[in-house]
Design an enzyme around this catalytic site. Structure first.
Site, short mmCIF file in Angstrom:
data_model
loop_
_atom_site.label_atom_id
_atom_site.label_comp_id
_atom_site.label_asym_id
_atom_site.label_seq_id
_atom_site.Cartn_x
_atom_site.Cartn_y
_atom_site.Cartn_z
N THR B 103 -24.13 13.58 5.91
CA THR B 103 -24.94 14.75 6.25
C THR B 103 -24.80 15.13 7.71
OG1 THR B 103 -26.52 14.13 4.55
CG2 THR B 103 -27.30 15.64 6.24
N THR B 179 -26.13 8.58 5.39
CA THR B 179 -27.22 7.61 5.46
C THR B 179 -27.33 6.74 4.21
OG1 THR B 179 -28.75 9.30 4.66
CG2 THR B 179 -28.61 8.98 7.04
N ASP B 180 -26.79 7.21 3.08
CA ASP B 180 -27.01 6.47 1.83
C ASP B 180 -26.58 5.01 1.93
OD1 ASP B 180 -28.07 8.68 0.71
OD2 ASP B 180 -26.68 8.78 -1.00
N LYS B 258 -32.27 1.66 4.37
CA LYS B 258 -32.79 3.00 4.08
C LYS B 258 -33.92 2.84 3.08
CE LYS B 258 -31.40 7.69 2.74
NZ LYS B 258 -30.31 8.58 2.31
#
Lengths: 621, 436
Positions: B103, B179-180, B258
């Site tokens: 992202t 970020t995943d 996360k």
């Protein structure tokens, strides 16, 4: 003058892109701070209005409360478009005869003033075309859109703006008319008609701020001006008329400036040192605070910045608005009357320093931040130069006194780009058919039904349909109260209630009004006493019964009525004998004053006639 | 007037180039004019997406009798941006930014309606205009993928690029990452990279940078500041500490996970406070931060891919788990509570251990230790050969397993490496106040 109208109405569904309630609250349970910056749309240009806002570099503080979830905090993607809200928008499209688009695409409208945590407002075009008829004139509808309302501004300080998030995400229907409105009065009528149609859907929020109008005003030779967020319908016409006057003045000034060969020196001159001897006023404060005073040379502008005959608009104010938009308190210009802090003599010396002739004007921009003063000076110089062109296109804020004030440049179409987080919504014909089969009654039909079937006088019926109380009217009539009494209560007695100063706004519930009408019907007080009972409720009486007691209105019983009437007839027996039946009128006033609304007027009149007849029959002839 | 339709108008309309201006008269006789825009991924069949003059997009169903005519006009949509000035190279000093996609380096893709990674240096600088003015930076695209596609092989490639960047004289390295799986990569790099002379900072964004509210810019600028901090010689993750744009947390690469699918502050250090924070003024660090090494840095590979991560759940058939262990040299279990699985699993675990497969235990609670001594189940599993990994997160344990398998040939050697602290991954104690 050509005026187009945009009506924005909040809907009483849950929010447009989440399941939060559409309610305002004073409760805050989380706060956070953000910055925004302009982002480029799919055509990769940064919109002028967006860039203008971002240039202010503000920090936005947000208050989140019980009417908020992660969506309004921009911490979770939006949920799909609210189906119920869309049904209301589609219903409006059908009522207005508009063409509904086949697939609704949600867009992002870039707004980086912080009023949307995302930096954009989500908006979707639902339908185009259609019309509304007012006073025999037909006004085209340009578009019907569904969009999310913005956050509420609750404060600002140097470099920061605070918003509460409760209002953010409340669905708004935006209905835009073509520029077919010719006067302020007509603008108001069109807004009223559209408002009544919206309320006919029975799915709209009510109360202050739940419906807002934008005006698009342009005059011959002028430019389009958007007056944004008018909440007071009664001022709508005035904003339009004053905007016309302002544009006419600007065009007149343009002609004069051109005739004089006026021009603006864009580069400001630092006069901080030159003004170091000033001891009071805003200029002195900037000098003392190690700030800066910048002067703009406005050649050929003398006498045109200040008041002009026949209008209270002035060019100097337009320039000052630019300084204010840049974060300053305002500016000082040479057409202002001299005051002790900056005398005529002192101004002359400054003129000499700036090498100005009597035909020239100057504007002074003072601030403790050199950078901010520079930014403000550039904006003021640009606005002064625009005066040579006429009317700059801009968005203006309505002020409570009917005037408007510069808010930002007009946004362009670059502000819209697709909201890819929200799937498109196809609108199949079956959905439109379903809604068409249960369209609400139109305001004109409701009005004649109220007159015809419920005996409500035409004027009151009009007030119910074009006002805010139709729902409660029908609710209370449905509970068995007489339509006329309910109509009078909602359109006359309730709005006329005197609320004691310091008391909270008087907003009685349907239950309270139900109780009040019930007490009235049972004869606990007379209809003349209604305002007093309402006044006591507004003053904080906990119940209708208590309000009746506090207003001293417990209805007089028949014995008391007869006693009072007989006594007054005896006191005025001379008058009765002299004027016979014609004594009724003066005596009626006396009796009513004494009973102070504790008995219905008709009953009092009957009793008085009886007493007068009896006195005449009994007395000497 | 539009030309009368010949054949099915949809056949022509569907293949028009994006940006084409046209006027279309629909079956109700309403006339629309605008620009052809790529449809949303989820758009209905036979629906033309038009951008109207007002800027709104609308979808119009194209019936067989729709009439249209093409209009002249500039094709605006989809034009590439003018390239901004490129970043200056940072031959000595400065921060090197490695991009992998995700992202933080994505933009809205108007052809598919989703967000799509960009790898172009100019594109990235267009999103982050203040980067060039914040000091020497150099941008090196490494990968161009959303992070769910990143593999342990990519960790090794990235580690190599980090070493190269330090070799070019970078004082710190920033890795812009989706970020995943950023927590996995952070853990993998923590075990792979050794003798770091400066910070390696992973950073991501939870909101794409084409939104005015994106957390990408503030995260990236914070990450660049952390990358310049001369007190840090380890792999860290820098992301929002809370919902505000003015404070950021610095997480050790092996402690971080996360914990939320969408919030800006999704990344949390588990079992203790983050390694530090950064605000407008300062970078605040815990004393436990690992100091820079004199270098030179190197990639301490390899990773052995014959390791796996399996979450136990009620009803997981022992036969499935047994099959899952086939061909593996090691398995990390995310067990329940203090580190348990159902009794029916004991037999395959015993057999696997006997074959030399290392079975390690972590907790799916994602906070707290595993402990085999409290319940009989734990004691049984311990006897079956399971190695208990204290307070390692399952993801960290998985990365450490791949690294340990790559560095020891015997099961006992692997067990020993698993239990030995390498990158500060074990918390020796868990203070009370760390529990939220």
């Amino acid at each position: 003058m050509k005026v187009g109208l945009e009506v924005h109405q909040q809907l009483a569904t849950s929010k447009l892109f989440c399941a939060c309630p559409s309610e305002l609250t004073e409760t805050t349970n989380a706060t956070f701070a953000r910055r925004l910056r302009p982002a480029s749309g799919e055509e990769r240009t940064v919109d002028a209005a967006a860039a203008f806002q971002a240039s202010r570099g503000l920090l936005y503080r947000y208050e989140s409360g019980p009417a908020n979830c992660l969506v309004e905090a921009d911490e979770e993607p939006p949920r799909p478009l609210n189906d119920q809200a869309l049904d209301v928008a589609l219903t409006m499209a059908l009522l207005l005869g508009a063409r509904v688009v086949d697939e609704i695409e949600t867009m992002r409208k870039i707004v980086v003033d912080g009023s949307n945590t995302t930096g954009f407002q989500r908006t979707a075009l639902v339908a185009v075309g259609g019309h509304v008829e007012v006073g025999g004139r037909r006004h085209e509808i340009l578009s019907i859109a569904l969009e999310e309302d913005a956050a509420r501004k609750v404060g600002s300080s140097a470099g920061e703006v605070a918003y509460r998030l409760d209002r953010l995400g409340i669905p708004l229907i935006e209905i835009a008319t073509g520029p077919s409105i010719a006067s302020g009065a007509e603008a108001r009528e069109v807004a009223q008609e559209i408002g009544a149609l919206l309320r006919a859907t029975r799915r709209v929020r009510r109360g202050i701020g739940t419906i807002r109008e934008d005006l698009n005003v342009s005059t011959e030779g002028g430019r389009r001006i958007e007056v944004k967020g008018v909440q007071e319908l009664r001022l709508l016409g005035e904003y339009a008329d004053r905007e016309e006057a302002r544009q006419k003045l600007l065009l007149r000034l343009r002609d004069e400036l051109v005739r004089r060969g006026a021009r603006v020196e864009p580069a400001p001159i630092d006069v901080t040192g030159e003004l170091a001897d000033l001891s009071q006023g805003p200029l002195a404060a900037a000098v003392r605070g190690r700030g800066v005073v910048l002067a703009l040379r406005l050649l050929g502008f003398a006498g045109l910045l200040g008041p002009q005959p026949g209008t209270d608009e002035r060019l100097g104010r337009e320039l000052a608005d630019q300084a204010r938009a840049a974060g300053l308190g305002g500016l000082v210009h040479s057409d202002e009357p001299p005051d002790p802090s900056f005398s005529e003599e002192r101004r002359k010396r400054l003129r000499v320093y700036l090498q100005l002739t009597a035909a020239d004007a100057f504007a002074l921009i003072a601030d403790h931040s050199r950078e901010r003063a520079g930014r403000a000076a550039a904006a003021v110089a640009a606005r002064a130069a625009a005066a040579l062109e006429g009317v700059p296109g801009e968005t203006r804020d309505p002020l409570p006194d009917g005037r408007t004030r510069f808010s930002r440049p007009l946004p362009g179409r670059d502000r819209l780009y697709p909201e890819t987080d929200v799937p498109p919504v196809p609108v199949p014909d079956e959905r439109l058919e379903r809604l068409r089969a249960r369209l609400p009654e139109r305001p004109s039909a409701t009005r004649s039904r109220l007159e015809r079937e419920q005996g409500v006088p035409a004027e009151l019926a009009g007030q119910l349909v074009y006002g805010n109380e139709l729902d409660r009217f029908e609710e209370l009539v449905g509970r068995g109260h007489p339509p006329l009494a309910v109509a009078r209560l909602l359109t006359q007695e309730l709005p006329g209630t005197v609320v004691p100063s310091g008391a909270p706004p008087f907003e009685p519930t349907v239950e309270t009004l139900d109780e009040l009408l019930g007490a009235l019907a049972r004869g606990q007080f007379s209809k003349e006493g209604t305002p007093k009972v309402l006044g006591q409720l507004a003053a904080g009486a906990p119940s209708v019964g208590e309000a009746v007691v506090r207003s001293g209105l417990a209805a007089a019983d028949s014995g008391e009525l007869a006693r009072v009437v007989d006594r007054i007839v005896q006191e005025q027996i001379g008058l009765v004998r002299e004027r016979r039946e014609a004594a009724f009128s003066p005596l009626m006033g006396d009796v009513m004053r004494e009973l102070r609304g504790r008995r219905d007027g008709r009953e009092v009149a009957d009793e008085l006639r009886r007493a007068i007849a009896k006195a005449l029959a009994d007395g000497p002839h | 007037m539009p030309a009368p339709p010949e054949g099915d108008p949809w056949d022509t309309l569907r293949s028009l180039p994006f940006g084409q201006h046209l006027e279309i008269t629909d079956e109700r006789g309403v006339r629309w004019s605008g620009t052809v825009i790529p449809p949303h991924d989820l758009s209905s069949p036979r629906t033309l997406t038009l951008k109207l003059e007002t800027g709104y997009n609308v979808g119009l169903r194209v019936g067989p009798s729709a009439a249209f005519r093409l209009l002249e006009g500039p094709r605006t949509a989809g034009l590439p941006a003018a390239a901004p000035p490129g970043a200056r190279a940072a031959p000595h000093g400065g921060v090197e930014i490695l991009t992998t996609g995700g992202t933080i380096a994505s933009r809205v893709d108007y052809e598919t309606g989703g967000v799509r990674p960009v790898s172009d240096e100019a594109d990235i600088l267009a999103f982050y205009p203040d980067l060039a003015s914040s000091g020497e930076v150099r941008i090196t695209p490494v990968l161009d993928v959303l992070s769910e596609n990143i593999t342990p092989a990519d960790w090794i490639a990235l580690a190599g690029k980090v070493v190269e960047a330090f070799g070019r004289g970078a004082e710190g390295v920033v890795i812009a990452h989706g970020t995943d799986t950023m927590g996995f990569t952070a853990a993998g790099l923590s075990f792979l990279l050794t003798d770091l002379p400066g910070p390696v900072v992973l950073v991501g964004a939870q909101r794409s940078p084409d939104r005015p509210s994106s957390d990408g810019p503030s995260n990236l600028y914070a990450a660049v500041r952390v990358a310049r901090d001369r007190r840090i010689g380890e792999v860290v993750v820098v992301m929002h500490e809370g919902p505000s744009d003015d404070r950021f947390a610095i997480h050790r690469g092996t402690w971080v996970r996360k914990m939320h699918s969408s919030r800006r502050d999704a990344f949390e250090s588990r079992n203790g406070p983050p390694l530090g924070t950064i605000d407008a003024k300062d970078v605040h660090l815990l004393p436990t931060v690992r100091a820079p090494s004199a270098g030179p840095p190197r990639v301490d590979g390899p990773l052995d891919g014959r390791g796996a991560l399996l979450a136990f759940y009620p009803g997981l058939p022992a036969s499935r788990a047994r099959a899952f262990a086939e061909g593996m040299r090691g398995i990390v279990l995310a067990g329940t509570g203090l580190g348990h699985v159902a009794a029916e699993h004991f037999s395959w675990i015993r057999e696997a251990s006997a074959r030399g497969v290392v079975v390690a235990m972590t907790t799916q609670c994602l906070e707290g230790i595993v402990d085999p001594y409290v319940y009989a189940t734990g004691r049984d599993l311990l006897r079956a050969g399971v190695v208990y990994l204290d307070d390692l997160l399952p993801e960290t344990a998985y990365a450490k397993l791949l690294w340990s398998l790559g560095h020891a040939s015997t099961p006992d050697g692997v067990r020993e490496l698993l239990l030995r602290d390498r990158a500060g991954e074990f918390h020796r104690r868990r203070p009370m106040e760390a529990t939220p």
